[in-house]
Each structure stands twice: as C-alpha cells, then as structure tokens.
Design a protein around this motif. Structure first.
Motif, mmCIF file in Angstrom:
data_model
loop_
_atom_site.group_PDB
_atom_site.id
_atom_site.type_symbol
_atom_site.label_atom_id
_atom_site.label_comp_id
_atom_site.label_asym_id
_atom_site.label_seq_id
_atom_site.Cartn_x
_atom_site.Cartn_y
_atom_site.Cartn_z
ATOM 1 N N LEU A 120 0.838 -1.212 0.000
ATOM 2 C CA LEU A 120 0.000 0.000 0.000
ATOM 3 C C LEU A 120 0.865 1.253 0.000
ATOM 4 O O LEU A 120 0.573 2.238 -0.682
ATOM 5 C CB LEU A 120 -0.906 0.006 1.242
ATOM 6 N N SER A 121 1.951 1.190 0.780
ATOM 7 C CA SER A 121 2.862 2.326 0.880
ATOM 8 C C SER A 121 3.436 2.666 -0.496
ATOM 9 O O SER A 121 3.480 3.830 -0.900
ATOM 10 C CB SER A 121 3.976 1.976 1.876
ATOM 11 N N ARG A 122 3.856 1.614 -1.218
ATOM 12 C CA ARG A 122 4.434 1.834 -2.563
ATOM 13 C C ARG A 122 3.363 2.334 -3.530
ATOM 14 O O ARG A 122 3.566 3.282 -4.275
ATOM 15 C CB ARG A 122 5.050 0.528 -3.087
ATOM 16 N N GLU A 123 2.187 1.707 -3.467
ATOM 17 C CA GLU A 123 1.126 2.044 -4.426
ATOM 18 C C GLU A 123 0.687 3.507 -4.291
ATOM 19 O O GLU A 123 0.471 4.194 -5.274
ATOM 20 C CB GLU A 123 -0.075 1.111 -4.209
ATOM 21 N N TYR A 124 0.572 3.971 -3.034
ATOM 22 C CA TYR A 124 0.030 5.319 -2.827
ATOM 23 C C TYR A 124 1.094 6.361 -2.484
ATOM 24 O O TYR A 124 0.775 7.527 -2.253
ATOM 25 C CB TYR A 124 -1.047 5.285 -1.733
ATOM 26 N N GLY A 125 2.363 5.925 -2.422
ATOM 27 C CA GLY A 125 3.443 6.869 -2.125
ATOM 28 C C GLY A 125 3.335 7.466 -0.732
ATOM 29 O O GLY A 125 3.699 8.620 -0.506
ATOM 30 N N ILE A 126 2.817 6.686 0.210
ATOM 31 C CA ILE A 126 2.680 7.170 1.591
ATOM 32 C C ILE A 126 3.636 6.370 2.478
ATOM 33 O O ILE A 126 3.545 5.139 2.530
ATOM 34 C CB ILE A 126 1.234 6.982 2.107
#
Ligand SMILES: Cc1cc2nc3c(=O)[nH]c(=O)nc-3n(C[C@H](O)[C@H](O)[C@H](O)COP(=O)(O)OP(=O)(O)OC[C@H]3O[C@@H](n4cnc5c(N)ncnc54)[C@H](O)[C@@H]3O)c2cc1C
Length: 358
Positions: free
Chosen positions: A339-345
């Motif tokens: 999720l972190s990679r997908e949304y850049g968070i």
C-alpha cells in the motif's frame, strides 16, 4: 464551569479532534456523579466522562456538546490492602500514582500504556488499556476485581468481588471495562495488584527482514518462558528513530525485537537462555542482552520515543492500531508495504508483537 475559554480546552483529547462542551463538571464524589448523570438523562443532554484526555481516538471529545464530566478532582487512592493485593482508587487517580503507591509494598498494577504518567484509572478501564506487559500479565480487564459505577439512568451499581476468585453470576465488571464509558460511569475501582518481579533482563534481537523476526516471535511465544514484553520495530521505524535514540541501533536491519523477561534473580540466566534460543534462527543478524540497567533503559527509551517522534516528524500522521494472529504479522507488513508503494505514503510499523498488535 461554563466559561467559553475554559470550556474550549475540554473539547480536545489526543486525537486532534475538537468540539467544545457546553459545560464542564468537576465531580468530587459518587453522589455528585449520580446527580449529574440523572440530570443529563432527564434533560437529554449528552454526557462524556473525561480522565486526562490522553486517548488518541476522540473518545473524550464531546462531539454533541453537552456536559464533560471531569474526574481530575476524584483522584484519591482510597485504600491499599497489600495482604490481599488489592487497591481501591477513584477514577481520576493517575496510573503512575497507583504504581507508586503499590511499589511501596513490592506490588504493581500490570496495565502499562506508554501514557501511564498522565492517564487515569478511569480512562484505562474505559479503554481496557494495556501496554508491553499485557503479554504476560494481561490488560486492564484481567487486573480489575470490581467497580462502583453509575448507569446511564443514574442508578448506582457495584460489580465484581474483593477476592481473586469470583466465579458466580454475570461478569458486569468485564462488560464495563472496554465499553468506553457507554454503559456506565465508573466512580471507584478495586484493582488487582501483582508482586513486583525481583529481576528483569532486556534483550535486543536484530533480523534481516520482517518475516524472520515474525518467525522468531512465534517461536518465543511457543516456549514456556513467556516474556513480560516483546516489542517489534520494522526497518523504517528503526531508521526514523535513529536520531532520537541513545541506544546503539543497527544499520540496514529489516526488523528489531525488544524482548524482556522477568522473575526471580536466580532464574534469570535460564530465562535469558530460553528466549535467546527461541530468538535464534534464519535471518538473525545480532542478539545482545543489555549489560546494565542504563543500557536496558536506553533500549526502552528508544521504543517509547517512537510514537512522539513520529508525530514530530509527521504532524499529520494517521495511527492504525491493529491485531493479527502472530503468524500473520509478515503478511500484514507485506500488505502495508504494498500500500505504501502504491500510494506513495510512508508507513512505519511497530508494536506489541507478542500478541500480534502492530
Ligand atoms: C503515547 C501514548 C501511548 C499509548 N500507548 C498505549 C498502549 O500501549 N496500550 C494501550 O492500551 N493504550 C495506549 N495508549 C492509550 C491509553 O489507553 C490512554 O492514554 C488512556 O487509557 C486514557 O486515559 P485518560 O485518563 O487520558 O482517559 P481519556 O482520554 O480522558 O478518556 C478515555 C475514555 O475513557 C472514558 N472515561 C474516562 N473516565 C471514565 C470514567 N470514570 N468512567 C467511564 N468512562 C470514563 C472517556 O469517556 C473516554 O471514552 C497510549 C496513549 C498515548 C498518548
């Protein structure tokens, strides 16, 4: 109290939500609490109990206005009974005040949220608070014998027992604990105390990746020496805290476990050997035991600094507090990484790994 400026501060808790109440009441007795609850009930005015507002979920924010019932003036330790390992406290007593009183008799109250110095017994009860020690000693629900409380209709109830065995009847104590003040307002609690351990040892285990650390958690929890704390940080958390830490933190590590065992001094060597054996396995990069109390304190200071440091670095951070079976920790972290990679968070992960709470 209805002064607008004074009321304003009772509209906050540690969640950063805000809504001012219409009035703040500082109760000093059970009877006053019962009177306020009855009046609010009769006039259909919203009522929110308040300890010290340290919860992070908005539980003490009076979102519908109405009355905030503050317990800061009901903070007495009513009685301490070391022979029966019990302590009666008003709800506004600070967790730390309970620990200090109990420690004088070689006892402690197990719930140890990191906010212990500032939060109240009433807040701990409403949230069923725990902390690192819950792994071995249980959270609030396992450490309260009985309650005095006022129901929403203003009726006085007394729940539980004064003995460590209490098997008869409905367990209203456990029902009220964790109910976030929705079932009753607590006016006194009888807390179950535990003898302080004679000794404790703290270890730091560093792993190449989260999966290796999680496998170690499973092994540690499957052997007979249950640690009194088993804390987890992933690589991102280690990097973030490095500048805020006095402890030696590894470079390039994928995950770190902080493991603590307690008990009798004579048994410490065997306990350390048992958890060390379980901590060893594929992916272990380093395993050290704190040699001195100061070293152990530095390790704990690092862990405790994580949440506040994160807030300083990222003032708009969002906290999620989730629990999964310990064997699923790697899947949880892998999913969060995706999720972190997908949304850049950026996401940093840490928590009470022994019971899968990240
Ligand atoms: C840095 C930090 C670390 C933390 N770490 C942990 C942790 O590791 N584990 C954990 O479990 N928690 C943790 N917490 C949260 C902790 O559980 C709360 O801080 C604490 O329990 C709230 O106490 P309080 O007195 O501030 O209550 P408040 O925030 O004032 O109120 C909390 C809730 O209790 C209700 N309430 C208060 N008094 C009464 C009463 N007398 N009767 C009925 N309801 C009442 C309120 O209405 C509200 O719903 C942490 C918090 C912080 C800030």
């Amino acid at each position: 109290m209805t002064d607008p400026a004074e009321r304003w501060v009772y509209g906050y808790d540690n969640s950063r939500r805000h809504h001012p109440p219409d009035a703040v009441v500082y109760a000093t007795s059970h009877e006053q609490v019962a009177g306020v609850v009855r009046a609010c009930n009769e006039h259909e005015v919203a009522l929110v109990a308040r300890g010290r507002g340290t919860n992070t979920t908005g539980a003490a924010v009076p979102v519908r206005g109405g009355v905030v019932l503050s317990f800061e003036r009901m903070d007495r330790i009513v009685a301490l009974d070391p022979e029966n390992r019990a302590l009666r406290a008003e709800p506004g007593a600070l967790n730390q005040a309970v620990q200090d009183a109990a420690a004088g008799h070689g006892l402690f109250w197990p719930p140890d949220p990191t906010s212990a110095a500032y939060c109240t017994v009433g807040g701990n009860i409403a949230l069923n608070a725990g902390g690192p020690r819950a792994l071995k000693y249980g959270a609030t629900r396992e450490n309260v014998l009985g309650l005095s409380a006022v129901t929403g209709a203003g009726a006085t109830i007394r729940t539980g027992v004064y003995t460590t065995k209490g098997v008869v009847g409905y367990d209203l104590t456990r029902l009220i604990i964790g109910a976030e003040g929705t079932l009753a307002v607590v006016t006194e609690a009888t807390l179950k105390l535990t003898p302080l351990p004679e000794a404790r040892r703290t270890l730091q285990a560093v792993y190449g990746g989260v999966r290796a650390a999680a496998a170690a958690v499973t092994r540690i929890m499957a052997q007979p020496v249950t640690p009194c704390a088993l804390e987890f940080m992933d690589g991102a958390a280690i990097e973030m805290i490095r500048d805020h830490s006095k402890a030696e933190l590894p470079r390039g590590a994928g995950a770190l476990l902080l493991i603590e065992v307690d008990g009798q001094e004579a048994g410490m060597g065997a306990a350390v050997a048992a958890v060390s054996k379980a901590a060893r396995g594929d992916g272990l990069l380093d395993l050290v035991a704190a040699a001195t109390d100061a070293e152990a304190a530095a390790l704990w200071a690092t862990r405790r600094a994580l949440s506040p440091a994160l807030r300083t670095i990222a003032p708009n951070k969002l906290n999620e507090d989730v629990v999964v079976p310990v064997s699923r920790i790697p899947d949880l972290i892998a999913g969060l990484d995706a999720l972190s990679r997908e949304y850049g968070i950026p996401i940093v992960n840490f928590g009470h790994a022994g019971n899968g709470n990240i």
